[in-house]
Design a protein around this motif. Structure first.
Motif, PDB file in Angstrom:
ATOM      1  N   LYS A  14       0.797  -1.216   0.000  1.00  0.00           N
ATOM      2  CA  LYS A  14       0.000   0.000   0.000  1.00  0.00           C
ATOM      3  C   LYS A  14       0.836   1.276   0.000  1.00  0.00           C
ATOM      4  CE  LYS A  14      -4.267  -1.584   0.011  1.00  0.00           C
ATOM      5  NZ  LYS A  14      -5.288  -1.175  -0.985  1.00  0.00           N
ATOM      6  N   ASN A  15       2.117   1.190   0.389  1.00  0.00           N
ATOM      7  CA  ASN A  15       2.940   2.409   0.421  1.00  0.00           C
ATOM      8  C   ASN A  15       3.689   2.648  -0.885  1.00  0.00           C
ATOM      9  OD1 ASN A  15       5.042   0.566   0.556  1.00  0.00           O
ATOM     10  ND2 ASN A  15       5.368   0.838   2.752  1.00  0.00           N
ATOM     11  N   SER A  16       3.359   1.882  -1.913  1.00  0.00           N
ATOM     12  CA  SER A  16       4.008   2.043  -3.221  1.00  0.00           C
ATOM     13  C   SER A  16       3.130   2.832  -4.180  1.00  0.00           C
ATOM     14  CB  SER A  16       4.304   0.668  -3.838  1.00  0.00           C
ATOM     15  OG  SER A  16       4.591   0.791  -5.222  1.00  0.00           O
ATOM     16  N   VAL A 169       4.474  13.901   0.181  1.00  0.00           N
ATOM     17  CA  VAL A 169       5.060  13.219   1.335  1.00  0.00           C
ATOM     18  C   VAL A 169       6.559  13.483   1.394  1.00  0.00           C
ATOM     19  CG1 VAL A 169       5.532  10.952   2.354  1.00  0.00           C
ATOM     20  CG2 VAL A 169       3.281  11.431   1.342  1.00  0.00           C
ATOM     21  N   ILE A 170       7.217  13.378   0.245  1.00  0.00           N
ATOM     22  CA  ILE A 170       8.664  13.614   0.184  1.00  0.00           C
ATOM     23  C   ILE A 170       8.991  15.050   0.594  1.00  0.00           C
ATOM     24  CG2 ILE A 170      10.629  13.817  -1.414  1.00  0.00           C
ATOM     25  CD1 ILE A 170       9.440  11.381  -2.892  1.00  0.00           C
ATOM     26  N   GLU A 171       8.184  16.013   0.118  1.00  0.00           N
ATOM     27  CA  GLU A 171       8.393  17.407   0.500  1.00  0.00           C
ATOM     28  C   GLU A 171       8.369  17.571   2.020  1.00  0.00           C
ATOM     29  OE1 GLU A 171       6.488  19.881  -3.277  1.00  0.00           O
ATOM     30  OE2 GLU A 171       5.256  19.442  -1.515  1.00  0.00           O
ATOM     31  N   THR A 212       5.329   8.991   8.048  1.00  0.00           N
ATOM     32  CA  THR A 212       6.068   8.238   9.066  1.00  0.00           C
ATOM     33  C   THR A 212       6.946   7.169   8.425  1.00  0.00           C
ATOM     34  OG1 THR A 212       4.335   8.594  10.712  1.00  0.00           O
ATOM     35  CG2 THR A 212       5.834   6.754  11.094  1.00  0.00           C
ATOM     36  N   PHE A 213       6.377   6.439   7.477  1.00  0.00           N
ATOM     37  CA  PHE A 213       7.133   5.380   6.796  1.00  0.00           C
ATOM     38  C   PHE A 213       8.343   5.944   6.066  1.00  0.00           C
ATOM     39  CE2 PHE A 213       8.077   3.048   2.896  1.00  0.00           C
ATOM     40  CZ  PHE A 213       8.321   1.777   3.383  1.00  0.00           C
ATOM     41  N   PHE A 214       8.139   7.046   5.322  1.00  0.00           N
ATOM     42  CA  PHE A 214       9.231   7.570   4.498  1.00  0.00           C
ATOM     43  C   PHE A 214      10.276   8.319   5.318  1.00  0.00           C
ATOM     44  CE2 PHE A 214       6.480   6.454   0.964  1.00  0.00           C
ATOM     45  CZ  PHE A 214       7.405   6.009   0.035  1.00  0.00           C
ATOM     46  N   LYS A 215       9.904   8.820   6.477  1.00  0.00           N
ATOM     47  CA  LYS A 215      10.914   9.391   7.376  1.00  0.00           C
ATOM     48  C   LYS A 215      11.891   8.315   7.821  1.00  0.00           C
ATOM     49  CE  LYS A 215       8.549  13.403   9.381  1.00  0.00           C
ATOM     50  NZ  LYS A 215       7.894  13.957  10.610  1.00  0.00           N
ATOM     51  N   GLU A 219      15.983   7.844   6.735  1.00  0.00           N
ATOM     52  CA  GLU A 219      17.056   7.626   7.712  1.00  0.00           C
ATOM     53  C   GLU A 219      17.872   6.385   7.344  1.00  0.00           C
ATOM     54  OE1 GLU A 219      15.148   7.359  11.478  1.00  0.00           O
ATOM     55  OE2 GLU A 219      14.530   9.482  11.516  1.00  0.00           O
ATOM     56  N   THR A 220      17.191   5.331   6.932  1.00  0.00           N
ATOM     57  CA  THR A 220      17.875   4.093   6.553  1.00  0.00           C
ATOM     58  C   THR A 220      18.735   4.293   5.317  1.00  0.00           C
ATOM     59  OG1 THR A 220      16.042   2.778   7.459  1.00  0.00           O
ATOM     60  CG2 THR A 220      17.517   1.676   5.905  1.00  0.00           C
TER      61      THR A 220
END
Length: 228
Positions: A14-16, A169-171, A212-215, A219-220
């Motif tokens: 779902k996050n794609s 989201v990226i912004e 939250t997921f992309f933050k 970091e990873t």
């Protein structure tokens, strides 16, 4: 048991944004399908069976046969169910224009992902490239119609619009405004219309959960780059 020729499955997450494109197209066409959520940290035999080359999602399985790569899947959906809510113009020139902008978006939108993955000078260049890409779309692709070169959602809108949602989201994650309403008024107006279509709204994942997921993902990625 052999699958029915009408059985449709979508393997994805779902996050794609690329899976979301396919889900939106199926819903716009009114195609019933089963959504199979993939664990990308432990890829299933089903995914490896149906996409043994790239081992990536999304994968559309129709009657037991697999179709891969999101825009190829969208073309397949259009050609398989052409009579319901057509996603390409009827005329050949209109189709060629739609495919031109799809190719442009696929090639150029990578710069926004690059801004997500980098810092410093690399990120600054990626942001500059992103602004140039959006400027080209603003000036040459937004023709004054409701959607890309037509009055209803098509494949070009799905190619661009889903990525635009994720770019917001990226912004937020990188704390840089790229798609500014004053700089890009046509794209901004188009985005508002696109996001209000019920089939699109039904497919878009929760914005805060994506942030939250992309933050965590950023970091990873940055940590891996620093240690390499």
């Amino acid at each position: 048991m052999e699958e029915s020729q009408e059985t449709v499955k979508l393997i994805g997450v779902k996050n794609s944004p690329f899976c979301c494109r396919v889900e939106c197209a199926l819903k716009l066409k009114g195609v019933k399908f089963e959504y199979i959520t993939e664990d990308l940290s432990n890829k299933s035999d089903l995914l490896l069976q149906h996409n043994p080359v790239h081992k990536k999602i999304p994968v559309l399985v129709h009657g037991g046969k697999a179709v891969v790569e999101s825009m190829i899947i969208l073309e397949y959906i259009e050609e398989t169910w052409p009579e319901v809510n057509p996603l390409l113009p009827a005329d050949l020139h209109g189709r060629s224009v739609a495919r031109f902008w799809i190719k442009f978006i696929e090639d150029k939108f990578l710069c926004i992902w690059q801004a997500f993955r980098t810092e410093g000078e690399q990120q600054a260049k990626a942001i500059t490239d992103s602004l140039e890409m959006l400027k080209t779309i603003e000036e040459h692709a937004m023709t004054g119609k409701t959607f890309f070169n037509r009055d209803k959602i098509g494949l070009t809108d799905l190619a661009f619009g889903i990525l635009v949602y994720w770019s917001g989201v990226i912004e937020e994650v990188i704390k840089v405004k790229i798609l500014d309403a004053q700089t890009f008024p046509r794209i901004t107006s188009w985005k508002q219309r696109f996001m209000e279509v019920s089939e699109i709204k039904d497919c878009l994942p929760n914005y805060d959960e994506l942030v939250t997921f992309f933050k965590l993902r950023r970091e990873t990625v940055l940590a891996a780059a620093a240690s390499s």
